[in-house]
Design a protein around this motif. Sequence first.
Motif, PDB file in Angstrom:
ATOM      1  N   PHE A 131       0.838  -1.192   0.000  1.00 46.66           N
ATOM      2  CA  PHE A 131       0.000   0.000   0.000  1.00 46.66           C
ATOM      3  C   PHE A 131       0.880   1.252   0.000  1.00 46.66           C
ATOM      4  CE2 PHE A 131      -3.804  -2.220   2.277  1.00 46.66           C
ATOM      5  CZ  PHE A 131      -4.127  -2.835   1.089  1.00 46.66           C
ATOM      6  N   LEU A 191      -3.740   3.742  -4.918  1.00 39.17           N
ATOM      7  CA  LEU A 191      -5.076   3.181  -5.002  1.00 39.17           C
ATOM      8  C   LEU A 191      -5.479   2.907  -6.443  1.00 39.17           C
ATOM      9  CD1 LEU A 191      -7.459   2.628  -3.298  1.00 39.17           C
ATOM     10  CD2 LEU A 191      -8.190   4.964  -3.632  1.00 39.17           C
ATOM     11  N   ILE A 203      -3.631  -0.025  -7.764  1.00 38.13           N
ATOM     12  CA  ILE A 203      -4.099  -1.271  -7.154  1.00 38.13           C
ATOM     13  C   ILE A 203      -5.432  -1.697  -7.782  1.00 38.13           C
ATOM     14  CG2 ILE A 203      -4.945  -2.321  -5.015  1.00 38.13           C
ATOM     15  CD1 ILE A 203      -2.959  -0.514  -3.510  1.00 38.13           C
ATOM     16  N   LEU A 232      -6.177  -5.142  -9.822  1.00 39.73           N
ATOM     17  CA  LEU A 232      -7.185  -6.092  -9.339  1.00 39.73           C
ATOM     18  C   LEU A 232      -8.259  -6.303 -10.391  1.00 39.73           C
ATOM     19  CD1 LEU A 232      -7.782  -4.977  -5.669  1.00 39.73           C
ATOM     20  CD2 LEU A 232      -6.506  -6.949  -6.479  1.00 39.73           C
ATOM     21  N   PHE A 267     -18.504  13.737  -6.752  1.00 41.69           N
ATOM     22  CA  PHE A 267     -18.592  13.711  -5.287  1.00 41.69           C
ATOM     23  C   PHE A 267     -18.563  12.300  -4.712  1.00 41.69           C
ATOM     24  CE2 PHE A 267     -20.587  17.785  -6.381  1.00 41.69           C
ATOM     25  CZ  PHE A 267     -19.643  18.589  -5.797  1.00 41.69           C
ATOM     26  N   ILE A 268     -18.880  11.309  -5.561  1.00 42.14           N
ATOM     27  CA  ILE A 268     -18.824   9.950  -5.019  1.00 42.14           C
ATOM     28  C   ILE A 268     -17.716   9.137  -5.693  1.00 42.14           C
ATOM     29  CG2 ILE A 268     -21.197   9.809  -4.193  1.00 42.14           C
ATOM     30  CD1 ILE A 268     -21.840   8.330  -6.821  1.00 42.14           C
ATOM     31  N   THR A 295     -14.559   8.550  -4.798  1.00 40.87           N
ATOM     32  CA  THR A 295     -13.848   7.618  -3.921  1.00 40.87           C
ATOM     33  C   THR A 295     -14.707   6.426  -3.556  1.00 40.87           C
ATOM     34  OG1 THR A 295     -12.985   9.648  -2.971  1.00 40.87           O
ATOM     35  CG2 THR A 295     -12.290   7.609  -1.956  1.00 40.87           C
ATOM     36  N   ALA A 296     -15.990   6.677  -3.274  1.00 43.50           N
ATOM     37  CA  ALA A 296     -16.883   5.584  -2.900  1.00 43.50           C
ATOM     38  C   ALA A 296     -17.012   4.597  -4.058  1.00 43.50           C
ATOM     39  CB  ALA A 296     -18.259   6.117  -2.504  1.00 43.50           C
ATOM     40  N   GLY A 337     -14.055   2.410  -4.014  1.00 44.92           N
ATOM     41  CA  GLY A 337     -14.176   1.407  -2.956  1.00 44.92           C
ATOM     42  C   GLY A 337     -15.123   0.307  -3.361  1.00 44.92           C
ATOM     43  N   ALA A 338     -16.266   0.694  -3.924  1.00 50.89           N
ATOM     44  CA  ALA A 338     -17.249  -0.301  -4.347  1.00 50.89           C
ATOM     45  C   ALA A 338     -16.652  -1.204  -5.419  1.00 50.89           C
ATOM     46  CB  ALA A 338     -18.502   0.390  -4.869  1.00 50.89           C
ATOM     47  N   VAL A 359     -13.509  -2.023  -5.756  1.00 47.68           N
ATOM     48  CA  VAL A 359     -12.593  -2.972  -5.102  1.00 47.68           C
ATOM     49  C   VAL A 359     -13.385  -4.147  -4.544  1.00 47.68           C
ATOM     50  CG1 VAL A 359     -11.015  -3.306  -3.163  1.00 47.68           C
ATOM     51  CG2 VAL A 359     -10.870  -1.233  -4.519  1.00 47.68           C
ATOM     52  N   ILE A 360     -14.468  -3.830  -3.811  1.00 46.96           N
ATOM     53  CA  ILE A 360     -15.238  -4.894  -3.160  1.00 46.96           C
ATOM     54  C   ILE A 360     -15.867  -5.814  -4.205  1.00 46.96           C
ATOM     55  CG2 ILE A 360     -17.247  -5.361  -1.711  1.00 46.96           C
ATOM     56  CD1 ILE A 360     -16.596  -2.841  -0.171  1.00 46.96           C
ATOM     57  N   VAL A 415     -13.218  -8.046  -5.784  1.00 47.21           N
ATOM     58  CA  VAL A 415     -12.754  -9.113  -4.906  1.00 47.21           C
ATOM     59  C   VAL A 415     -13.830 -10.195  -4.757  1.00 47.21           C
ATOM     60  CG1 VAL A 415     -12.084  -9.682  -2.551  1.00 47.21           C
ATOM     61  CG2 VAL A 415     -11.141  -7.675  -3.645  1.00 47.21           C
ATOM     62  N   LEU A 416     -15.094  -9.772  -4.650  1.00 50.09           N
ATOM     63  CA  LEU A 416     -16.158 -10.746  -4.414  1.00 50.09           C
ATOM     64  C   LEU A 416     -16.526 -11.520  -5.681  1.00 50.09           C
ATOM     65  CD1 LEU A 416     -18.676  -8.919  -2.057  1.00 50.09           C
ATOM     66  CD2 LEU A 416     -16.997 -10.658  -1.472  1.00 50.09           C
TER      67      LEU A 416
END
Lengths: 322, 290
Positions: free
Chosen positions: A54, A232, A235, A239, A269-270, A272-273, A276-277, A279-280, A283-284
């Motif tokens: 990281f 980020l 990464i 991924l 405005f979203i 970063t979110a 994150g979503a 990434v999740i 991975v899933l």
Amino acid sequence: MPRALLVGLALAGAGAVPLVANNYVLSVLISLAMFTGLAYAWNIISGYTGYLSFGQVTFFGVGAYTAAVLIIKLHVAWPLAALAGGLLAALLSLPLGWIMLRLRGPYFAIGMLGLSRIAERIAFAWEPVTDGGRGLYLPPVLDLRAVYWAVVLVAAALVGITSLLDNSRFGLRLLAIREDEGGADNLGINTTLAKLQAFVLSAFFPGVLGGIYAWHVSYVDPVTAFATQIDLTAIVAVLLGGAGTVWGPLIGGVTLSVLAEVLWARFPFIHTALFGALVIVTVLFLPKGLADAFRQRGWLAPGRAFLRRLAARPAPLEAAPE
Amino acid sequence: MLWEPVLWGQLLIHGVMLAGLYGLLALGLNLVFGVMRVINFAHGELVMLGAFLTFWGYTALGLHPLVALPFSAAVLFGVGWALQRLLMERVLGGQPMAALLVTFGLSLIIINVGLLVFGADIRSIPVVSGSLRVAGFVVPKARGLAFLTAVALTVATVAFLRWTAFGRAIRATAQHPEVAITCGVDVRRTRLVTFGLGAALGAAAGSLIMLILPMDPQSGSLLILKAFAVIIVGGLGSVAGSLLGALVLGIAEVFGSFFIATVFGEVMAYVLLLLVLLVRPAGLLGIAER
């Protein structure tokens, strides 16, 4: 040699873009190539070797500051300054890698994150060289073409190196370390050396890219040069594309850049979110990345190239007698 | 460096008071790691959520932070439970890095939502002011109060783990999930409660931090590095170790800020973290990775 021809055509095509593209298209492509390059660099230490970092942005920042200082104080030509940034990053990565690579798994990931934060603090505190939080100003860049060529060259070099790596014993050593470091050690692989080599590769190129970045945006300060966001993006690109593969970072980098332009520019405005979503969700639902999905559809050749070559070797003339 | 007993004693008191908070900050993270062998990268963001719930309780309802604390802890318990149920259960037992990456993604989402809901402003709750003089040393009331509450919560948690049936179930699951199942422990439920408890402890730490330090929605990332430093110095999974780690970090930070530079007080967490990782990768009182 259709393969060499293909590579030549791709390079010539990429190189010819500035002759027709305007500055907006060029700056989009520069950031695409920049993040694809960073993704490839991260892929070597984290995708192939399995040492999730990281904090590779540490070397990006070191490269950016080295290049900026050389350009401002010694009036070094910017491509040389960027190269020097990469070399200093690589030099620095030797002792740091020797220390950090003794850590495994989450310890390494967090240790590297800590390292990048220390680097940021040093950049704030070392005012005589870095001018602290005010940052360093470079002469503005009017012609983006040279920057574009430099970034594309570095990204292309990384694709080439990764392709060689994927087909080499060195690459196999790294994969062995990723799968079972103790086992690799038992097989006689000098794991410390192999990890360090991978780490230095994963530090040199971000250093060069950092140097080019500093020239490109004409400004370096601690917060942007050591931004976690840079790591980020790399990464997420790896991924999404597929870690430890030759084409994964390219697929991920291009997909991410397209998403950024088409989708995220509309929802700043979203931003970063959404990252994150992504990434999740990756991975899933796509743990092996898009490259694997492409393989399953037959768009990419299955397996690793050396395995395909092994499988394609003619069978022995006769079956061994019982 | 000068040897001045009063000054050193004063710094030591400040360091220990900070350590009480850091201990609570790290406790939830450590508990989750102990039971699930997952580093919850979003722990700092759960702390931030707890802090901002308390801030909201203070501004909108006029609640004293210590009154709001149980409520924000309860809400975060629910959040933690839901995260475990909806996300973490899917990645536990798979690739070890998958869980780390999922919590990493989660932290990004929470930071972004926090910025949208609470704004980027730095907030604080300056309800407790003034200071006491104890045996010639100055103790700011807010810090003293935060320290005492943190210590009380830490002691209560350790007692819960040690002397209640459910605490035993948590410790059994941490030591060996398969054997715990054969002993009749509902491991799945234990993990749900553990993640909830970890989040609730984080929220409590956040509420207390709000008393003494200003926070913004991005403060979580700074706090998690401190919590990491605490539990890595002490040893992942070891409660006694993390108390030791908190003491080391709190004192090092205060002395570092005073004698070297404020900048290095902040960096002290990472420097300590790296030094300990080098000398003892499993931490001072750590348990080996399973």
